[in-house]
Design a protein around this motif. Structure first.
Motif, PDB file in Angstrom:
ATOM      1  N   LEU A  61       0.843  -1.197   0.000  1.00 27.54           N
ATOM      2  CA  LEU A  61       0.000   0.000   0.000  1.00 27.54           C
ATOM      3  C   LEU A  61       0.878   1.246   0.000  1.00 27.54           C
ATOM      4  O   LEU A  61       1.796   1.370   0.804  1.00 27.54           O
ATOM      5  CB  LEU A  61      -0.918   0.003   1.212  1.00 27.54           C
ATOM      6  CG  LEU A  61      -2.021  -1.059   1.251  1.00 27.54           C
ATOM      7  CD1 LEU A  61      -2.778  -0.967   2.573  1.00 27.54           C
ATOM      8  CD2 LEU A  61      -2.978  -0.920   0.077  1.00 27.54           C
ATOM      9  N   THR A  62       0.547   2.179  -0.879  1.00 31.54           N
ATOM     10  CA  THR A  62       1.405   3.350  -1.061  1.00 31.54           C
ATOM     11  C   THR A  62       0.578   4.619  -0.975  1.00 31.54           C
ATOM     12  O   THR A  62      -0.385   4.798  -1.724  1.00 31.54           O
ATOM     13  CB  THR A  62       2.115   3.279  -2.420  1.00 31.54           C
ATOM     14  OG1 THR A  62       2.867   2.061  -2.489  1.00 31.54           O
ATOM     15  CG2 THR A  62       3.062   4.450  -2.603  1.00 31.54           C
ATOM     16  N   LEU A  63       0.966   5.487  -0.036  1.00 38.54           N
ATOM     17  CA  LEU A  63       0.311   6.780   0.128  1.00 38.54           C
ATOM     18  C   LEU A  63       1.328   7.912   0.227  1.00 38.54           C
ATOM     19  O   LEU A  63       0.963   9.058   0.470  1.00 38.54           O
ATOM     20  CB  LEU A  63      -0.572   6.773   1.380  1.00 38.54           C
ATOM     21  CG  LEU A  63      -1.797   5.850   1.309  1.00 38.54           C
ATOM     22  CD1 LEU A  63      -2.391   5.660   2.697  1.00 38.54           C
ATOM     23  CD2 LEU A  63      -2.836   6.423   0.357  1.00 38.54           C
ATOM     24  N   ILE A  64       2.601   7.572   0.066  1.00 35.86           N
ATOM     25  CA  ILE A  64       3.682   8.550   0.151  1.00 35.86           C
ATOM     26  C   ILE A  64       4.758   8.191  -0.873  1.00 35.86           C
ATOM     27  O   ILE A  64       4.661   7.178  -1.547  1.00 35.86           O
ATOM     28  CB  ILE A  64       4.306   8.579   1.570  1.00 35.86           C
ATOM     29  CG1 ILE A  64       4.740   7.169   1.976  1.00 35.86           C
ATOM     30  CG2 ILE A  64       3.354   9.165   2.580  1.00 35.86           C
ATOM     31  CD1 ILE A  64       5.411   7.099   3.325  1.00 35.86           C
ATOM     32  N   GLY A  65       5.770   9.044  -0.983  1.00 32.06           N
ATOM     33  CA  GLY A  65       6.896   8.752  -1.859  1.00 32.06           C
ATOM     34  C   GLY A  65       6.891   9.497  -3.174  1.00 32.06           C
ATOM     35  O   GLY A  65       7.632   9.136  -4.094  1.00 32.06           O
ATOM     36  N   GLY A  84       0.364  17.018  -7.602  1.00 26.67           N
ATOM     37  CA  GLY A  84      -0.621  15.981  -7.849  1.00 26.67           C
ATOM     38  C   GLY A  84      -0.125  14.579  -7.568  1.00 26.67           C
ATOM     39  O   GLY A  84      -0.689  13.601  -8.069  1.00 26.67           O
ATOM     40  N   LEU A  85       0.937  14.462  -6.770  1.00 31.32           N
ATOM     41  CA  LEU A  85       1.486  13.168  -6.390  1.00 31.32           C
ATOM     42  C   LEU A  85       1.294  12.948  -4.894  1.00 31.32           C
ATOM     43  O   LEU A  85       0.958  13.874  -4.149  1.00 31.32           O
ATOM     44  CB  LEU A  85       2.984  13.107  -6.727  1.00 31.32           C
ATOM     45  CG  LEU A  85       3.353  13.333  -8.202  1.00 31.32           C
ATOM     46  CD1 LEU A  85       4.869  13.405  -8.351  1.00 31.32           C
ATOM     47  CD2 LEU A  85       2.782  12.233  -9.091  1.00 31.32           C
ATOM     48  N   PHE A  86       1.521  11.722  -4.444  1.00 28.03           N
ATOM     49  CA  PHE A  86       1.481  11.461  -3.012  1.00 28.03           C
ATOM     50  C   PHE A  86       2.529  12.300  -2.286  1.00 28.03           C
ATOM     51  O   PHE A  86       3.561  12.666  -2.860  1.00 28.03           O
ATOM     52  CB  PHE A  86       1.754   9.978  -2.720  1.00 28.03           C
ATOM     53  CG  PHE A  86       0.613   9.060  -3.049  1.00 28.03           C
ATOM     54  CD1 PHE A  86      -0.662   9.311  -2.585  1.00 28.03           C
ATOM     55  CD2 PHE A  86       0.822   7.927  -3.813  1.00 28.03           C
ATOM     56  CE1 PHE A  86      -1.722   8.461  -2.883  1.00 28.03           C
ATOM     57  CE2 PHE A  86      -0.218   7.064  -4.117  1.00 28.03           C
ATOM     58  CZ  PHE A  86      -1.493   7.331  -3.650  1.00 28.03           C
ATOM     59  N   LEU A  87       2.287  12.585  -1.023  1.00 35.58           N
ATOM     60  CA  LEU A  87       3.224  13.353  -0.202  1.00 35.58           C
ATOM     61  C   LEU A  87       4.568  12.632  -0.116  1.00 35.58           C
ATOM     62  O   LEU A  87       4.638  11.410  -0.261  1.00 35.58           O
ATOM     63  CB  LEU A  87       2.632  13.559   1.188  1.00 35.58           C
ATOM     64  CG  LEU A  87       1.301  14.339   1.218  1.00 35.58           C
ATOM     65  CD1 LEU A  87       0.678  14.301   2.605  1.00 35.58           C
ATOM     66  CD2 LEU A  87       1.513  15.771   0.762  1.00 35.58           C
TER      67      LEU A  87
END
Length: 213
Positions: A61-65, A84-87
């Motif tokens: 699961l990816t919500l950052i990077g 517009g990308l994850f934090l």
């Protein structure tokens, strides 16, 4: 019987990482990998996984990077940076999440989209974890476990390391961060155990060097 799991994270982040994981599996030391389902080379990772059918396959699961999302940007604006990308990392994410600036419905919707993309890939999913271990953070864990039960994912990672064990590596640079993570992971273990979802008895993390071209 005790079993050793050697899992490689960030499958799908770069084609060279995909090749390295494939080589590690074929040479006998990597047993599973965790795939980032919105990363730039995730489709290449799916093909690579199909060419290595004995490789255990997880949902990372990816919500950052600073990575792109599965859902359209317009649906999950509270999760994104100005591009517009994850934090970029878990510290920035945690500040926004625990200050109430991330909308829970957007958060859960993106996690669902990643899980559903994984399940639709045709690969047999063996486990779930997350980039920088966000899934064991308080309040996030409950949502993730609910999704695991809903989608019948039977194993998760609990990144609980012994506080003083470094496995022969120089762990001084991450001692305090590791301690905080292990504290959250120890709390998470009880919640996971109560659900009947499996998790490893022991955990040790080591970051390899990347030289990508």
């Amino acid at each position: 019987m005790k079993q050793l799991i050697v899992n490689a994270d960030d499958f799908g982040l770069h084609e060279q990482i995909n090749k390295g994981i494939s080589k590690g599996f074929q040479e006998g030391f990597i047993t599973s990998a965790s795939l980032m389902w919105s990363a730039p080379a995730y489709q290449d990772a799916v093909v690579t996984a199909m060419e290595n059918p004995g490789l255990g396959m997880g949902i990372h699961l990816t919500l950052i990077g600073s990575i792109a999302t599965v859902l359209p940007k317009s649906r999950i604006k509270s999760l994104l940076d100005g591009a517009g990308l994850f934090l970029p990392d878990y510290m920035v994410f945690a500040r926004r999440f625990y200050s109430g600036k991330i909308k829970s419905d957007e958060f859960e919707a993106e996690l669902r989209a990643q899980i559903e993309r994984a399940l639709a890939s045709g690969l047999r999913i063996t486990h779930l974890d997350s980039h920088q271990h966000l899934h064991v953070f308080p309040d996030i864990l409950e949502i993730v476990l609910g999704l695991c039960l809903e989608y019948k994912i039977g194993a998760v990672r609990i990144p609980r390391e012994d506080y003083l064990f470094c496995g022969g590596f120089n762990a001084k640079g991450r001692f305090f961060a590791r301690g905080g993570l292990s504290f959250f992971a120890a709390r998470a273990a009880k919640s996971v155990r109560d659900t009947g979802i499996l998790y490893p008895d022991h955990f040790f993390w080591h970051a390899g060097r990347r030289q990508l071209k």
